[in-house]
Structure formats: structure tokens, C-alpha cells
Scaffold this active site. Sequence first.
Site, PDB file in Angstrom:
ATOM      1  N   PRO A   1      -5.975   5.452   6.533  1.00 49.88           N
ATOM      2  CA  PRO A   1      -7.018   5.030   7.475  1.00 49.88           C
ATOM      3  C   PRO A   1      -7.968   3.970   6.931  1.00 49.88           C
ATOM      4  O   PRO A   1      -8.711   3.368   7.711  1.00 49.88           O
ATOM      5  CB  PRO A   1      -7.765   6.348   7.751  1.00 49.88           C
ATOM      6  CG  PRO A   1      -6.783   7.422   7.448  1.00 49.88           C
ATOM      7  CD  PRO A   1      -5.990   6.901   6.287  1.00 49.88           C
TER       8      PRO A   1
ATOM      9  N   GLY B   1      -4.529   3.470  -2.039  1.00 56.28           N
ATOM     10  CA  GLY B   1      -5.588   3.940  -1.148  1.00 56.28           C
ATOM     11  C   GLY B   1      -5.023   4.794  -0.041  1.00 56.28           C
ATOM     12  O   GLY B   1      -3.816   5.040   0.027  1.00 56.28           O
TER      13      GLY B   1
ATOM     14  N   CYS C   1      14.001  11.425   6.459  1.00 58.11           N
ATOM     15  CA  CYS C   1      13.902  11.121   7.888  1.00 58.11           C
ATOM     16  C   CYS C   1      15.258  11.124   8.579  1.00 58.11           C
ATOM     17  O   CYS C   1      15.350  11.388   9.774  1.00 58.11           O
ATOM     18  CB  CYS C   1      13.203   9.778   8.091  1.00 58.11           C
ATOM     19  SG  CYS C   1      13.956   8.423   7.161  1.00 58.11           S
TER      20      CYS C   1
ATOM     21  N   GLY D   1      -4.693   1.159   4.391  1.00 59.60           N
ATOM     22  CA  GLY D   1      -3.562   0.866   5.263  1.00 59.60           C
ATOM     23  C   GLY D   1      -3.983   0.131   6.524  1.00 59.60           C
ATOM     24  O   GLY D   1      -3.377  -0.876   6.905  1.00 59.60           O
TER      25      GLY D   1
ATOM     26  N   LYS E   1       0.877  -1.168   0.000  1.00 63.78           N
ATOM     27  CA  LYS E   1       0.000   0.000   0.000  1.00 63.78           C
ATOM     28  C   LYS E   1       0.912   1.215   0.000  1.00 63.78           C
ATOM     29  O   LYS E   1       1.468   1.602   1.022  1.00 63.78           O
ATOM     30  CB  LYS E   1      -0.898  -0.006   1.249  1.00 63.78           C
ATOM     31  CG  LYS E   1      -2.209   0.804   1.096  1.00 63.78           C
ATOM     32  CD  LYS E   1      -2.016   2.299   0.889  1.00 63.78           C
ATOM     33  CE  LYS E   1      -1.600   3.010   2.152  1.00 63.78           C
ATOM     34  NZ  LYS E   1      -1.500   4.512   1.911  1.00 63.78           N
TER      35      LYS E   1
END
Length: 477
Positions: A209, A206, A284, A212, A175
Site C-alpha cells: 500500500p 516496502g 498459483c 507498491g 518492489k
Amino acid sequence: MGVHKGTEHEGMYIGGRWCPAASTDAIEVVNPADEQVIGTVPAGTAQDVDAAVRAARAALPGWAATPPAERAARLSALRDTLAARREEIAATITAELGAPLAFARSVHADLPIAVAGSFAELAARHPFEERIDNSTVLHEPVGVVGAITPWNYPLHQIVAKAAPALAAGCTMVLKPAEDTPLVARIFAEAVHAAGLPAGVFNLVTGVGPVAGQALVEHPGVDLVSFTGSTAVGRTIGALAGGAVKRVALELGGKSANVILPDADLARAVNVGVANVFANSGQTCSAWTRVLVSADRYEEAVALAAKAAAKYAPGDPQAPDTRLGPVVSAAQRDRVRGYIERGIAEGARLVAGGPQAPEGRERGYYVRPTVFADVTEDMAIAQEEIFGPVIAFLPYRDEEEAVRIANGTVYGLAGAVWSADEATAVAFARRLETGQVDINGGRFNPRAPFGGYKQSGVGRELGPHGLAEYLQTKSLQF
């Protein structure tokens, strides 16, 4: 140079073919440089996720039993297929992420191609069996992997999960992030062209919420591999823990760039600025906190302000652009909000600011920003901003530098600079972080990458990344 565009009728890649989505709802993909819609992909539902997981489970016995040499050959074919589409991959990522085209080629395209190749080699030579006294220890695939990837390095993060999972003999459902799903479709097409068996890799686009969460909670998923924010990682960890399901989490960071007193100051500052501003600060592991001894502090800040002036925000399609937009309006507003907060908390603004860059009122652009006089308790020193923002903090001695560097909830990466390599290495050993670059040491795609503390659980890349997708069984005889 074409850009891969998604359309509703392409659906999901499940069981080796493109299938209609369960819903007609779609997600628009927006070019962050000009705010124009460049494509759409289906908004997947729990029904789509269930179909994909079922396909992965059906394919698992055959793929797990496939000899490692054959799995390695399929990964080599995948690497070659991706390499053949390098220019399309770079153009697509520039369009949907806003990364400057040169950076998209050299990092967003070339790095995952190299990583795919590294796991092809590793699959061919990894000891999936070993003998310990009177035991044979087997390293077997965990099972079905649910992979949820971020938007900031969209293809690299897919490959960093898919390549070791497939090398291990796992099957998977991906996903991808809803902001950058187009390159994921290129990857699915590459998987198909490489001849991987139907159901070994499946793609469901998608929102988190819905699709996933359905993937995380699905009882047919044995391991969840997620890269993204620490906040979402906590939620995924809690959901997976309730089902005693394995997780691999690569989360946020607030890494320190520690410049020791004897270091080449100009080089350390210039490389550090480039590190933070790469990918518009959306990395990150970026060294967003710069720690400099008090007696060289003002010199370092001045060098950073001068370096920042070379990063004028520009059109990512232009060959000389070094700083493109951030990925979305929400991300732009978030980063500008942190800049405003830094000013409000008393930090000294020496470059940039919260206003739209001159001539860039359209598009999701942020000024490259440098703060001085930052204290440890400020939000810009503790929280991940994920934009082109650097915070300078002074230190009095090495002990204080270690304390400041380790003084966040994160521990993903970092850097240490010193004229004496042994001194830098000794300092790096004291840092509570998963990876430290010494005097600008180059990134190694075969070395383990991952975090201490709230920067994550597990490791990616190389043998340690492969191990995340294996479980052990011992036979005594």
C-alpha cells in the site's frame, strides 16, 4: 551454508549503489518454521520509489541503445553470478519462505537460473527489426518497468520479469514482497556483480500500500508488471488504466486436474497430489480441483488420502521433508479458515483438517488436506486457497467435465490425463486456461505462461514474455 540477512543500513539499491532509505522504519523478516526474526529490510516510501524511478529513467537511453548482443552478455553474466550463489539462494528462500531445502534448490534456485539463461540466449537472437513489404518494423523497449513480485516463488518471479525487461532494453524498479525480501537483495547484488550499468536495475523494499502503490502511480513508470492476487491485480489495473499505462498481470488460479476414464488413475492422482502440495500449496497454477469420472471416484479419493499421508509437515531444513510451513501466520489462518468452511459447507474431509499438525504447534504449519464430495458452488471449489488443500469433484461425462473445469473466474493452468494422448489433447483444447499439462508433461521455461479470464493479462517466459516489454514502430519507405 549462509543465509542472506538484510539490515537497516544497507538501504535500497538505487542508481548502482546501496543508498540510505528515506525512513528509518523497517520490516522484520520471519522464519515461518520457528517464528523467529531472521533479518530486517527498510520500509520504502514514495520518496525512495521516486529516487529509483528517476535513476531508471536516467539509465534508459543508454541501456535501450546498447546492442542486443551486449545486453545478452550481461544477462549471461547475471545467470553465472546467480548460479555461483545457488546454495545461498536456496538456504535464504528456505529460511524466509519455509520451502523444503531440496525443493528450494531444484525449483527456487535452479529454475530462475535457467530462465535467466534462456533470456540471455533470446536477447542474442531475437529479431528486434523485421521487414514487412515496404515497412521496417522496430521492436523497441517499452521504457521504465515497475515490477511487483510475490512471496511464493520470490526469485523466480523476479527473474521472470527482470530478465525479459533487461533483454528488451528496458530499465526497471523492483518492489519485492515484504514476506520474502532477502533473496531480492541477493539478486540486486548479482546484478551489480554482473556489471549492469548503474540505474538499469533498482530495488526498493516496502509494503504494497505504500511502496507498491507509489510505483504503480509514478508518472515515470511506463509498464507495471505484477504477480499476485486477482483482487490486487484489479486495483493495479484500474490505477494503471487511468494513466493509460501498460500492465502485465499474472494473477490467481483454481486449476482443474481432469482425469479421464481411461487414464492411469494411480499415476494421475499421485502426480496431482504432489503438484498441489509442492511449495506448501502456495502455487498459483496448482491443480487444486480434481475431476474424476463417477465410476472411479471413490478409488481416486482413497488414493489421494493414502498419498497425502506421505506429506507430514516438517522442518524445511531436514533433507526428507516434503511439506514445510506456509509463509505467515495470516496465510496459515486463511488456509485453515477455508478448511473449516469446506467442512461447514458439507464437503467430506478424507485427510487433514484445520487443527495444527501434531508436534507442529510452533510455526505456520497446515495439515495436508483432501476433500471429497465437493460441489461446484462451494467456496473451496471456486476460490483460491493457496495452501495444501485438494478438492475432488465427480463428473458423469466429458461434457460435464469440461463445464466444471471451465466453471470458475480463473483460467491459469490445468492438467488432463488419458491413456490416449490424442484424446487428452482434444479435451485440453476445450479448456479455458493458459497452460495445460498432458499426462504429466514437464514444465517448459521457454513456453508462454499466463492466464485466461481473471487469471491475468499478458504472458511470461520465452519469446512471448519478451514481447510484453517491447513496443512496435513501423517505418514506411
